[in-house]
Design an enzyme around this catalytic site. Structure first.
Site, short mmCIF file in Angstrom:
data_model
loop_
_atom_site.label_atom_id
_atom_site.label_comp_id
_atom_site.label_asym_id
_atom_site.label_seq_id
_atom_site.Cartn_x
_atom_site.Cartn_y
_atom_site.Cartn_z
N ARG A 30 23.82 13.17 -75.70
CA ARG A 30 24.33 12.94 -74.34
C ARG A 30 25.83 13.26 -74.26
O ARG A 30 26.23 14.28 -73.74
CB ARG A 30 24.02 11.50 -73.92
CG ARG A 30 24.16 11.23 -72.43
CD ARG A 30 25.58 11.07 -71.96
NE ARG A 30 26.30 9.99 -72.66
CZ ARG A 30 27.62 9.79 -72.52
NH1 ARG A 30 28.34 10.57 -71.74
NH2 ARG A 30 28.22 8.83 -73.19
N CYS A 255 34.22 14.32 -72.09
CA CYS A 255 33.76 14.00 -70.74
C CYS A 255 34.25 15.08 -69.79
O CYS A 255 35.43 15.41 -69.79
CB CYS A 255 34.30 12.63 -70.31
SG CYS A 255 33.90 12.23 -68.60
N ASN A 264 33.53 12.61 -79.62
CA ASN A 264 33.56 11.30 -80.29
C ASN A 264 33.83 11.51 -81.77
O ASN A 264 33.70 12.62 -82.28
CB ASN A 264 32.20 10.61 -80.18
CG ASN A 264 31.93 10.13 -78.79
OD1 ASN A 264 31.50 10.90 -77.95
ND2 ASN A 264 32.19 8.87 -78.53
P1 HMG Z 1 28.02 11.16 -55.11
O1 HMG Z 1 28.17 12.59 -54.69
O2 HMG Z 1 29.03 10.18 -54.61
O3 HMG Z 1 26.55 10.60 -54.83
O4 HMG Z 1 28.03 11.13 -56.69
P2 HMG Z 1 25.64 10.51 -53.57
O5 HMG Z 1 24.86 9.26 -53.70
O6 HMG Z 1 26.44 10.73 -52.30
O7 HMG Z 1 24.64 11.75 -53.76
C1 HMG Z 1 25.08 13.10 -53.65
C2 HMG Z 1 23.97 14.03 -54.18
O8 HMG Z 1 23.73 13.73 -55.55
C3 HMG Z 1 22.64 13.84 -53.49
O9 HMG Z 1 21.96 15.09 -53.52
C4 HMG Z 1 21.91 12.87 -54.37
O10 HMG Z 1 20.52 12.96 -54.26
C5 HMG Z 1 22.36 13.34 -55.74
P3 HMG Z 1 21.99 16.11 -52.30
O11 HMG Z 1 21.42 15.34 -51.14
O12 HMG Z 1 23.43 16.50 -52.10
O13 HMG Z 1 21.15 17.26 -52.76
N1 HMG Z 1 22.32 12.28 -56.73
C6 HMG Z 1 21.62 12.33 -57.88
N2 HMG Z 1 20.85 13.28 -58.42
C7 HMG Z 1 20.27 13.01 -59.61
N3 HMG Z 1 20.44 11.84 -60.28
C8 HMG Z 1 21.23 10.88 -59.78
C9 HMG Z 1 21.84 11.11 -58.52
N4 HMG Z 1 22.67 10.36 -57.75
C10 HMG Z 1 22.93 11.08 -56.66
N5 HMG Z 1 21.39 9.75 -60.45
C11 HMG Z 1 27.34 10.16 -58.76
C12 HMG Z 1 27.92 9.89 -57.38
C13 HMG Z 1 27.53 8.92 -59.58
C14 HMG Z 1 25.86 10.49 -58.64
C15 HMG Z 1 28.07 11.37 -59.38
O14 HMG Z 1 29.44 11.12 -59.30
C16 HMG Z 1 27.69 11.63 -60.80
O15 HMG Z 1 26.57 12.03 -61.09
N6 HMG Z 1 28.63 11.39 -61.75
C17 HMG Z 1 28.30 11.48 -63.16
C18 HMG Z 1 29.50 11.84 -63.93
C19 HMG Z 1 29.14 11.87 -65.39
O16 HMG Z 1 27.98 11.97 -65.75
N7 HMG Z 1 30.16 11.81 -66.24
C20 HMG Z 1 29.95 11.84 -67.65
C21 HMG Z 1 29.29 10.61 -68.19
S1 HMG Z 1 30.38 9.23 -68.35
C22 HMG Z 1 31.17 9.51 -69.86
O17 HMG Z 1 30.99 10.52 -70.48
C23 HMG Z 1 32.01 8.40 -70.40
C24 HMG Z 1 31.36 7.66 -71.58
O18 HMG Z 1 31.03 8.54 -72.63
C25 HMG Z 1 32.34 6.61 -72.09
C26 HMG Z 1 33.72 7.22 -72.36
O19 HMG Z 1 33.89 8.02 -73.27
O20 HMG Z 1 34.60 6.90 -71.57
C27 HMG Z 1 30.08 6.94 -71.15
MG MG Z 2 32.39 9.22 -74.14
#
Ligand code: HMG
Ligand code: MG
Length: 321
Positions: A30, A255, A264
């Site tokens: 992931r 990220c 990591n």
């Molecule tokens: P948004 O645009 O505010 O969401 O994004 P929304 O609810 O307004 O939806 C917009 C569109 O996204 C819609 O589709 C939804 O259906 C779709 P459209 O009508 O435009 O075709 N949608 C989804 N589709 C699939 N699965 C879903 C989903 N939710 C909405 N779950 C949202 C908000 C949170 C979805 C967006 O900002 C997002 O996906 N962000 C993810 C970012 C991410 O994955 N970052 C990396 C992971 S975190 C990380 O790496 C840190 C970590 O490792 C710890 C560290 O190191 O710090 C964990």
């Molecule tokens: Mg991370």
């Protein structure tokens, strides 16, 4: 291939006491792959997870059910989760930022769902498009649904040791977000150094702040290695009583919403350190090295683990003798 070392028998001062065993969460499939610009096929992801399962991890972060517009690389999570060879004793986790992600994780039979917030307002906005308070409100139904479905619930808190947009993060801010995640019923909470800027004494202070509001034994360290501080920070965390750590095979990752942040800590390097200190992980280093060499070749990157490279090289030299 791995050199076995004896556990240090002499009693250490309490502040240096080390555990018999730790739990490792392999996040390569992931966190490691989400940032790859080049498409990685589901078949490669499945083989990676299967190799890591065979290596003995108790927990593998295998998928992320986020918006495919935000993170295209993770769009095939359902396919990956549907085809992996699940090993008894391994929990397969998936990231779920909202109910849409939760429903997908439930359908994919994830054993644990991960809500992910931040100790920094600016990062929360960039990463999940809402404020910290809004994110907690979004997580509430996810947490309730996870409990109702009998799934483990984990929370990840980004930027606990520094933010690419806000810089230093106050200890109180970290403790506040940990407490809010605790109130959602989280089984485990990750303290994440998203951009790898932390150093050991600050890490201990952050862990203490988190442990003041949540059981220490259920806190995890998630350290990116951008500044080469991940292993020292893990050692400092061990000395602060933390017993769960995340790592990424071959040191893959980063990220997409934290520019310049590298992967990591490499799992191979962490295993070498832990096993060298006589700390049990249940994970076979040689098999992780094979998995690391496999994924590095599959995505066309140089192998990013120092330990992996050294032991592969040693193996080749011994074959030549
Ligand atoms: P948004 O645009 O505010 O969401 O994004 P929304 O609810 O307004 O939806 C917009 C569109 O996204 C819609 O589709 C939804 O259906 C779709 P459209 O009508 O435009 O075709 N949608 C989804 N589709 C699939 N699965 C879903 C989903 N939710 C909405 N779950 C949202 C908000 C949170 C979805 C967006 O900002 C997002 O996906 N962000 C993810 C970012 C991410 O994955 N970052 C990396 C992971 S975190 C990380 O790496 C840190 C970590 O490792 C710890 C560290 O190191 O710090 C964990
Ligand atoms: Mg991370």
């Amino acid at each position: 291939m791995e050199r076995k070392m004896e556990r240090n028998a002499p009693a250490l001062p309490q502040s240096l006491a080390l555990p018999e065993a730790v739990k490792l969460v392999e996040v390569g499939p992931r966190d490691g792959l989400q940032n790859e610009a080049r498409h990685v096929s589901a078949a490669v992801k499945i083989e990676l997870v299967d190799r890591l399962s065979a290596a003995g991890f108790a927990n593998i972060e295998a998928a992320s059910f986020v918006s495919p517009k935000w993170v295209p690389q993770m769009a095939d999570g359902a396919e990956v989760m549907g085809a992996i060879a699940r090993r008894a004793g391994t929990v397969y986790s998936a990231l779920t930022p909202n109910m849409k992600g939760f429903e997908a994780a439930l359908a994919a039979e994830a054993g644990e769902v991960v809500i992910f917030g931040a100790a920094s307002e600016a990062f929360s906005q960039r990463n999940i498009n809402c404020s910290v308070a809004e994110s907690i409100a979004r997580f509430e139904p996810v947490a309730a649904a996870a409990k109702a479905a009998g799934l483990r619930l984990r929370a990840s808190i980004s930027c606990a040791l520094g933010c690419p947009y806000e810089g230093d993060i106050a200890l109180e801010k970290v403790a506040d977000v940990v407490a809010r995640m605790r109130d959602l019923g989280c089984d485990e909470i990750d303290i994440a150094d998203t951009i790898g800027v932390g150093t050991p004494l600050r890490t201990q202070a952050v862990m203490e702040a988190a442990a003041s509001v949540f059981p220490r034994e259920r806190l995890a360290g998630h350290f990116h290695d951008t500044y080469g501080q991940a292993l020292p920070n893990i050692l400092a965390s061990l000395q602060a009583g933390i017993r769960i750590f995340h790592a990424s095979v071959a040191g893959l990752g980063g990220c997409p919403y934290a520019k310049g942040a590298s992967g990591n800590v490499a799992t191979e390097d962490l295993l070498y350190m832990l096993h060298g200190m006589g700390i049990h992980t249940g994970v076979d280093l040689d098999q992780v090295i094979q998995a690391g060499a496999f994924i590095s070749e599959a995505i066309g990157r140089p192998y990013g683990s120092r330990v992996g490279k050294a032991l592969l090289e040693r193996g080749r030299r011994q074959e030549c003798v």
